[in-house]
Design a protein around this motif. Sequence first.
Motif, mmCIF file in Angstrom:
data_model
loop_
_atom_site.group_PDB
_atom_site.id
_atom_site.type_symbol
_atom_site.label_atom_id
_atom_site.label_comp_id
_atom_site.label_asym_id
_atom_site.label_seq_id
_atom_site.Cartn_x
_atom_site.Cartn_y
_atom_site.Cartn_z
ATOM 1 N N LYS A 155 -35.244 -47.770 30.413
ATOM 2 C CA LYS A 155 -36.516 -48.258 29.754
ATOM 3 C C LYS A 155 -36.240 -47.704 27.833
ATOM 4 C CE LYS A 155 -39.861 -45.945 31.864
ATOM 5 N NZ LYS A 155 -40.597 -45.663 32.364
ATOM 6 N N THR A 176 -42.599 -55.645 29.799
ATOM 7 C CA THR A 176 -43.238 -54.543 31.138
ATOM 8 C C THR A 176 -44.228 -55.171 31.381
ATOM 9 O OG1 THR A 176 -44.120 -52.172 30.900
ATOM 10 C CG2 THR A 176 -44.537 -54.090 28.932
ATOM 11 N N TYR A 185 -43.441 -49.317 31.440
ATOM 12 C CA TYR A 185 -43.613 -48.174 29.982
ATOM 13 C C TYR A 185 -44.966 -47.847 30.045
ATOM 14 C CZ TYR A 185 -39.663 -50.193 27.337
ATOM 15 O OH TYR A 185 -38.466 -50.459 26.980
ATOM 16 N N GLU A 189 -45.583 -43.607 27.012
ATOM 17 C CA GLU A 189 -44.152 -44.092 26.551
ATOM 18 C C GLU A 189 -43.949 -45.099 25.316
ATOM 19 O OE1 GLU A 189 -41.842 -43.642 30.458
ATOM 20 O OE2 GLU A 189 -42.633 -45.307 29.942
ATOM 21 N N LEU A 190 -45.287 -45.749 25.652
ATOM 22 C CA LEU A 190 -45.315 -46.792 24.348
ATOM 23 C C LEU A 190 -46.372 -45.938 23.059
ATOM 24 C CD1 LEU A 190 -47.514 -49.750 26.174
ATOM 25 C CD2 LEU A 190 -44.822 -49.910 25.525
#
Length: 412
Positions: A155, A176, A185, A189-190
């Motif tokens: 990622k 994703t 993700y 994380e996004l």
Amino acid sequence: MSSLTEVTAARVRRINPSPSTAAAQRVRELKSQGLTILDLTVGEPDFDTPDHVKAAAIRAIEAGETKYTPVNGTPRLRAAIAGKLRERHGLECTDAQITVGGGAKQVIFLALMATLDEGDEVIVPAPYWVSYPDMVRANDGTPVIVDCPEADGFKLTPERLGEAITARTRWVVLNTPGNPTGSAYTAGELHELAQVLLDHPHVRVLTDEIYDEIWYHEEAAPSLAAVEPRLAGRVFLTNGVSKTYAMTGWRIGYGVGPTDLVTAINTLQSQTSSCPSSVSQAAAAAALTGPQDFVRETVSVYRGRRDAMTKLVNDVPRLGCAVPDGGFYLLVNCQDTIGQFTPSGSRIQNDEDFARYLLDSRQVAVIHGAAYGAPGYFRISFATSTDVLTEACARLATACAGLSSAPSAPSA
């Protein structure tokens, strides 16, 4: 006879045929020769389209719904798409923000065509779906490949994203759950990626969420536009019915995003295909709004295959793989096979050699990882029967057991 360079435009000469399509064609050729091939290359569900979806298509035909539709899809399908986004992500969108095309691939291609000029850059995290870089090149852009190693879950990290953005960056692609990795993700994380993007208002984000419902966690797969509403005007969300509802041949995909971009895409489509298939649109609307039992049942089957395959692959010496979050692929690490010798004395130089060795010696077809920007790996699709998968893993083990660190001595 004219050569290829004399009859084709430069944009065609700078792209390659899809490696997955080429692999599938090679499998068909070998099968036509009478060989029994265990095909793990196919990126489509091995289930049939749900009956209620097929019935909706038949009703549309019988009702005479076989004419042109609006360029951006029928009102019924656009309402179904808006309802799906509201239900899954809490996102609200208007008709003017929705475009419908002949598959998500066409929608993505038109989005790039509508926005890229020569020299514009598109950040493509690797491993990537094979078509992203070539679609960028075909539309005069420059793909900026950012390696995302297995140690980072395959990622993109905020640090790597920040380093890759320049004044020429027009898009970042986020697939994703991803093909070929199955990695996805998290919302956290996004959010971290979004903080980087907020500092670069000239950059749009293309989120390819085609596998979002082939998903192995309790909570729904997160979407960037919902995670960070401040980016909503710069996110183009793409999806379709191909994977979730086993409708690859119906060719319906959609995109949701800023009205200026959607208007441009619709303009391009009006001059190319005019509109998607009317009958396929009726079927897609039924898929999105009808019973979802099919999705739950097939995901349960995929989950069982995923769990079995990850164990079997990780039990094979020289091979290993992470557990995917979604989709129906495994990206298998075969780096320990590189440099080894086959029983015939050939040296495995790279992942493509290993994939060829599997096909030639054990009749197992996979796609080499370099095609996805992941040298040292290969992709397995587990969208096939458990019997085929189990036998394929046994053949993988036999193939790896036949490798040696030195060429075999010739027989006396």
